[in-house]
Scaffold this active site. Structure first.
Site, PDB file in Angstrom:
ATOM      1  N   ASN A  97       5.237   3.680   4.779  1.00 41.23           N
ATOM      2  CA  ASN A  97       4.798   2.725   3.765  1.00 41.23           C
ATOM      3  C   ASN A  97       5.281   3.088   2.364  1.00 41.23           C
ATOM      4  O   ASN A  97       5.374   2.218   1.494  1.00 41.23           O
ATOM      5  CB  ASN A  97       3.276   2.545   3.807  1.00 41.23           C
ATOM      6  CG  ASN A  97       2.866   1.727   5.032  1.00 41.23           C
ATOM      7  OD1 ASN A  97       3.705   1.087   5.677  1.00 41.23           O
ATOM      8  ND2 ASN A  97       1.580   1.764   5.377  1.00 41.23           N
ATOM      9  N   ARG A 113       8.534   0.348  15.230  1.00 36.26           N
ATOM     10  CA  ARG A 113       8.495  -0.086  13.835  1.00 36.26           C
ATOM     11  C   ARG A 113       8.072   1.054  12.920  1.00 36.26           C
ATOM     12  O   ARG A 113       8.449   1.063  11.743  1.00 36.26           O
ATOM     13  CB  ARG A 113       7.499  -1.243  13.659  1.00 36.26           C
ATOM     14  CG  ARG A 113       8.017  -2.572  14.193  1.00 36.26           C
ATOM     15  CD  ARG A 113       7.068  -3.692  13.826  1.00 36.26           C
ATOM     16  NE  ARG A 113       6.559  -3.485  12.490  1.00 36.26           N
ATOM     17  CZ  ARG A 113       5.309  -3.683  12.118  1.00 36.26           C
ATOM     18  NH1 ARG A 113       4.422  -4.133  12.966  1.00 36.26           N
ATOM     19  NH2 ARG A 113       4.927  -3.449  10.886  1.00 36.26           N
TER      20      ARG A 113
HETATM   21  C1  UD1 Z   1      -1.023  -2.002   3.496  1.00 38.54           C
HETATM   22  C2  UD1 Z   1      -0.314  -1.357   4.673  1.00 38.54           C
HETATM   23  C3  UD1 Z   1      -1.135  -1.537   5.944  1.00 38.54           C
HETATM   24  C4  UD1 Z   1      -2.564  -1.037   5.733  1.00 38.54           C
HETATM   25  C5  UD1 Z   1      -3.183  -1.632   4.479  1.00 38.54           C
HETATM   26  C6  UD1 Z   1      -4.538  -1.021   4.130  1.00 38.54           C
HETATM   27  C7  UD1 Z   1       2.049  -1.574   4.110  1.00 38.54           C
HETATM   28  C8  UD1 Z   1       3.348  -2.234   4.380  1.00 38.54           C
HETATM   29  N1  UD1 Z   1       0.993  -1.982   4.832  1.00 38.54           N
HETATM   30  O1  UD1 Z   1      -1.113  -3.398   3.792  1.00 38.54           O
HETATM   31  O2  UD1 Z   1      -0.499  -0.806   6.969  1.00 38.54           O
HETATM   32  O3  UD1 Z   1      -3.361  -1.392   6.842  1.00 38.54           O
HETATM   33  O4  UD1 Z   1      -2.313  -1.422   3.340  1.00 38.54           O
HETATM   34  O5  UD1 Z   1      -4.430   0.345   3.963  1.00 38.54           O
HETATM   35  O6  UD1 Z   1       1.962  -0.679   3.282  1.00 38.54           O
HETATM   36  N2  UD1 Z   1      -6.281  -8.751   0.252  1.00 38.54           N
HETATM   37  C9  UD1 Z   1      -6.663  -9.916  -0.392  1.00 38.54           C
HETATM   38  N3  UD1 Z   1      -5.758 -10.512  -1.225  1.00 38.54           N
HETATM   39  C10 UD1 Z   1      -4.513  -9.992  -1.470  1.00 38.54           C
HETATM   40  C11 UD1 Z   1      -4.153  -8.800  -0.808  1.00 38.54           C
HETATM   41  C12 UD1 Z   1      -5.060  -8.199   0.044  1.00 38.54           C
HETATM   42  O7  UD1 Z   1      -7.766 -10.403  -0.203  1.00 38.54           O
HETATM   43  O8  UD1 Z   1      -3.753 -10.584  -2.238  1.00 38.54           O
HETATM   44  C13 UD1 Z   1      -7.255  -8.107   1.173  1.00 38.54           C
HETATM   45  C14 UD1 Z   1      -6.732  -8.061   2.618  1.00 38.54           C
HETATM   46  O9  UD1 Z   1      -7.045  -9.226   3.312  1.00 38.54           O
HETATM   47  C15 UD1 Z   1      -7.450  -6.836   3.162  1.00 38.54           C
HETATM   48  C16 UD1 Z   1      -7.574  -5.916   1.940  1.00 38.54           C
HETATM   49  O10 UD1 Z   1      -7.364  -6.751   0.802  1.00 38.54           O
HETATM   50  O11 UD1 Z   1      -8.738  -7.178   3.604  1.00 38.54           O
HETATM   51  C17 UD1 Z   1      -6.595  -4.773   1.894  1.00 38.54           C
HETATM   52  O12 UD1 Z   1      -5.278  -5.261   2.012  1.00 38.54           O
HETATM   53  P1  UD1 Z   1      -4.028  -4.507   1.365  1.00 38.54           P
HETATM   54  O13 UD1 Z   1      -4.471  -3.162   0.874  1.00 38.54           O
HETATM   55  O14 UD1 Z   1      -3.376  -5.419   0.402  1.00 38.54           O
HETATM   56  O15 UD1 Z   1      -3.063  -4.308   2.615  1.00 38.54           O
HETATM   57  P2  UD1 Z   1      -1.489  -4.418   2.644  1.00 38.54           P
HETATM   58  O16 UD1 Z   1      -0.928  -3.918   1.359  1.00 38.54           O
HETATM   59  O17 UD1 Z   1      -1.080  -5.779   3.113  1.00 38.54           O
END
Ligand code: UD1
Length: 419
Positions: free
Chosen positions: A24, A398
């Site tokens: 990541n 992956r």
């Molecule tokens: C990243 C990781 C993933 C990991 C996650 C949490 C990468 C490529 N992926 O995913 O493997 O499981 O962190 O550690 O690094 N959310 C919102 N709005 C947004 C963005 C997020 O509501 O705009 C919510 C999501 O639905 C989720 C939470 O925030 O419930 C955390 O998501 P996020 O930390 O953003 O995960 P990713 O960055 O997508």
């Protein structure tokens, strides 16, 4: 013909296993190279499918990408041909959304198809969009593309309503070359956010506070090239620790930052596993029974959601009942049905999995429903009696480099076969 990972279970793991660079972190740093005018030499890049995909995306955009060896890549994005990343590429992975922040930050425009990646229920990107808008960009979605444009990006104060790794990274990328200072409040603190900030700072950025809840990005005019080494993968390390513990072996997991493993190490100790930490390796041993524990996933420094499936697989043979609660994603238990095929006794109650430990798992055909669920199947296969066949191993590829080779070297009976 299908590819299958075949595991003969019941062999304890012994010896040394080395962790690769963090997936990541690489998936944020490689798009980050788009902000740099000059050659970025990036070391300790994991040789995994998602990294190959993001490198292909940079090539498509017009960056020069060369592999110096299997873990070193040189990216020169001084000249770019397009700021558009099409559906065929972007939809294959989650991290493609970092192209938005990076392209917007460098050129003031970006058009990237909505991202793909593992399905854990809804994965909104509203916080990314909110951040870009506060920096002065116009952001809209049309025909499956996210389109962001700005004449000038200006530093802003951005409070994230929810802690989001992706939004924190994307806002940093967009803000690095903006005018003035951006302050991200309620930022995520994951190790790879610190790694991205260190990478960008080493290329000339001015980012302070990464790893805390307040990150300050003072915009700079230009980033120049340089060399950077990616941190070890916290989740791969944790997966190996859980494999060693699950089989009742004795393994040194090398090339780790022990501090990143604190939440897992403390749970393993609670469950009866012996953990010895040194500068850059952790020794994991287990002789007695696996004691039941309660685990709740949280943003860093809490227990990582990306180790939740592997932890559940480990606990499936605990001596009693364990409860694992998923607090980050709304739907990250789809793989439980696969563990049940292996004789696990697990039920879902709301956002928790109730794991009633069984005496032993039994080998069977199962599916790697996503990346970490696939890793959980490998753990279960390593302890199950008989043969486990994991279908769809491409999901595991992956995020894990040379998994069969690394595990075979410490005593696992695992091979890839075509059926
Ligand atoms: C990243 C990781 C993933 C990991 C996650 C949490 C990468 C490529 N992926 O995913 O493997 O499981 O962190 O550690 O690094 N959310 C919102 N709005 C947004 C963005 C997020 O509501 O705009 C919510 C999501 O639905 C989720 C939470 O925030 O419930 C955390 O998501 P996020 O930390 O953003 O995960 P990713 O960055 O997508």
């Amino acid at each position: 013909m299908v590819e299958v990972l075949k595991i003969e279970g019941g062999h304890k793991l012994y010896g040394d296993i080395t962790v690769s660079g963090a997936k990541n972190a690489a998936l944020a740093i490689i798009p980050g190279a788009l902000l740099v005018e000059g050659a970025c030499r990036i070391e300790n890049v994991p040789s995994i499918r998602d990294v190959k995909l993001i490198l292909d995306m940079l090539r498509y955009l017009g960056a020069k990408v060369e592999l110096e060896d299997s873990s070193t890549v040189i990216i020169d994005a001084s000249e770019i041909k397009t700021c558009k990343a099409p559906y065929e590429m972007a939809s294959k992975m989650r991290a493609s959304y970092y192209l938005l922040g990076a392209l917007l930050g460098r050129f003031g425009e970006a058009e990237v198809a909505l991202p793909g990646g593992c399905y854990f229920g809804q994965r909104p990107i509203d916080l990314h969009e909110k951040g870009f808008r506060l920096l002065g960009a116009n952001v809209r979605q049309a025909k499956g593309q996210i389109i962001a444009k700005a004449k000038t990006l200006r530093g802003a104060s951005i409070f994230l309503d929810k802690i989001s790794v992706g939004a924190t990274i994307n806002i940093i990328l967009a803000a690095v070359r903006a005018e003035g200072t951006t302050i991200i409040e309620n930022a995520a603190k994951e190790p790879h956010i610190v790694d991205l900030a260190n990478f960008l700072n080493s290329m000339g950025a001015n980012i302070r506070g990464a790893g805390t809840e307040t990150i300050r990005v003072k915009g700079v005019e230009r980033l120049g090239g340089g060399t950077y080494t990616i941190i070890p993968d916290q989740i791969e390390a944790g997966t190996f620790m859980l494999m060693a513990a699950a089989t009742g072996g004795d393994v040194c997991v090398k090339n780790v930052i022990p501090k990143h493993m604190d939440s897992l190490s403390s749970k393993l100790i609670e469950s009866g596993v012996e953990i010895t930490e040194c500068d850059d390796f952790i020794r994991v041993r287990r002789n007695g029974a696996i004691r039941p524990v309660k685990v709740t996933t949280l943003p860093y420094p809490g227990f990582p959601t990306d180790l939740q499936p592997q932890m559940v697989a480990f606990l499936s043979c605990c001596d009693g009942t364990s409860i694992v609660t998923e607090n980050v994603w709304e739907n990250r238990f789809q793989y439980i049905g696969e563990l049940v095929r292996l004789n696990a006794n697990i039920t879902i109650e709301g956002s928790s999995a109730r794991i009633n430990g069984v005496k032993h798992l039994e080998g069977a055909p199962v599916r790697a429903t996503d990346l970490r669920a696939g890793a959980a199947m490998v753990i279960a296969g390593l302890v199950a009696q008989g043969i486990t066949e994991i279908h769809n191993p491409i999901n595991i590829d992956r995020g894990y480099e040379d998994l069969e080779k690394k595990l075979t070297a410490i005593g696992a009976k695992i091979e890839r076969v075509i059926q």
